[in-house]
Design a protein around this motif. Structure first.
Motif, short mmCIF file in Angstrom:
data_model
loop_
_atom_site.label_atom_id
_atom_site.label_comp_id
_atom_site.label_asym_id
_atom_site.label_seq_id
_atom_site.Cartn_x
_atom_site.Cartn_y
_atom_site.Cartn_z
N ILE A 23 0.84 -1.19 0.00
CA ILE A 23 0.00 0.00 0.00
C ILE A 23 0.88 1.25 0.00
O ILE A 23 1.73 1.42 0.88
CB ILE A 23 -0.93 0.05 1.22
N ALA A 57 0.60 5.38 0.13
CA ALA A 57 -0.34 6.45 0.48
C ALA A 57 0.35 7.79 0.37
O ALA A 57 1.48 7.96 0.85
CB ALA A 57 -0.88 6.24 1.89
N VAL A 89 -4.42 6.50 -2.44
CA VAL A 89 -3.98 5.22 -1.90
C VAL A 89 -3.91 4.22 -3.05
O VAL A 89 -4.91 4.03 -3.77
CB VAL A 89 -4.93 4.70 -0.81
N ALA A 92 -10.57 1.00 2.40
CA ALA A 92 -9.61 0.27 1.56
C ALA A 92 -9.89 -1.23 1.61
O ALA A 92 -9.86 -1.92 0.59
CB ALA A 92 -8.19 0.56 2.02
N THR A 120 -3.09 -0.02 4.89
CA THR A 120 -3.53 1.34 4.59
C THR A 120 -3.49 2.20 5.84
O THR A 120 -3.03 3.35 5.81
CB THR A 120 -4.96 1.35 4.00
#
Length: 296
Positions: free
Chosen positions: A197, A199, A214, A250, A285
């Motif tokens: 992930i 971000a 994301v 997410a 996330t």
């Protein structure tokens, strides 16, 4: 041992490399090599010609433009990108490239390898997508630039026109208070990323999140943007509660991980089921957003 027979060329200019690709429709670009050589050894790729980009000096190095954007030449090694001072403020990117393979792989492989071989689900690609990077493509018609959304999310192999080479990755200037982070969960044996992930977060003058992107690596053969996660935090204060809500979004995102004919999605399904991967999306996330917010 490589069981495939092919011709080999190592041009010293980008123009010469483009010409070779134009003249040989089944040629394969070698941009660092780990992914390509592995496929050649397994017999999965059978090019008539391998075009090695290592001698093209114009494809190496990291430069900062007057507008603050960063240009990373396609033949810049992973290690050079991971340790470059100008890239430390792009936390997701420097972390992603610094986590690929082992030190030997990072010293030898170049950032262009992922795109030359069309390995568009990797850690580097997720970071590029979250950071809204651009890709410079050079071909018979000259040079054009595609956004990460256009290049990375396109159906596999369709973004590059015949004879085109990825010559650079361009990271945009960071506006105001911006930060990014990358978190991943790897398979303990292969060390392949099961879930990654990236971000990227920016704050507005009011202290609320003005932008949040994301991106999810290893869902299928391209990286996936998770717009619901970004939307859940945008316009709100970056509190732990709001970050948790974005993380839940997410995990709840409907990500198609079983596209027809997608070898990567089938491989990932062997490593972890969809429910577990949804859980990983949520957990990673939350970690990535928390880390990014801490860097603001």
């Amino acid at each position: 041992m490589i069981p495939v027979q092919f011709d080999y060329a190592a041009p010293e200019s980008l123009e010469a490399a483009v010409k070779l690709l134009q003249e040989n429709q089944t040629a394969q670009v070698l941009a660092g090599g780990y992914s390509v050589i592995q496929e050649l050894k397994q017999g999965g790729s059978r090019p008539s010609l391998v075009v090695d980009l290592r001698k093209i000096s114009g494809l190496k190095g990291i430069t900062k433009a007057a507008d603050g954007s960063i240009r990373i030449g396609a033949m810049t090694t992973y290690d050079q990108a991971a340790t470059a001072a100008d890239l430390q403020t792009y936390g997701a990117f420097s972390t992603a490239v610094g986590s690929i393979g082992d030190q030997q792989v990072r010293n030898w492989n170049a950032v262009g390898d992922a795109t030359a071989y069309r390995d568009l689900a990797c850690d580097l690609a997720a970071a590029a997508l979250a950071l809204e990077a651009k890709f410079s493509l050079t071909g018979p018609g000259g040079t054009r630039v595609l956004t990460a959304d256009e290049f990375l999310v396109a159906p596999l192999g369709t973004a590059l026109a015949p004879g085109e080479i990825v010559s650079a990755i361009i990271l945009p200037p960071l506006a105001g208070r911006s930060s990014s982070a990358y978190q991943r969960f790897i398979h303990p044996a292969s060390r392949y990323t099961i879930c990654g992930i990236a971000a990227a977060v920016s704050l507005g003058p009011d202290g609320n999140v003005s932008s949040c992107r994301v991106a999810f690596a290893s869902a299928r053969s391209t990286v996936v943007l998770l717009p619901a996660a970004g939307a859940a935090l945008t316009g709100k204060a970056p509190t732990p509660e709001n970050i948790a809500a974005a993380a839940k979004a997410a995990g709840d995102s409907a990500v198609s991980e079983a596209a027809t004919g997608d070898n990567l999605s089938r491989l990932m399904a062997q490593y972890a089921g969809s429910e577990y991967r949804a859980h990983l999306r949520s957990v990673l996330t939350e970690r990535a957003l928390t880390q990014a917010v801490a860097g603001l």
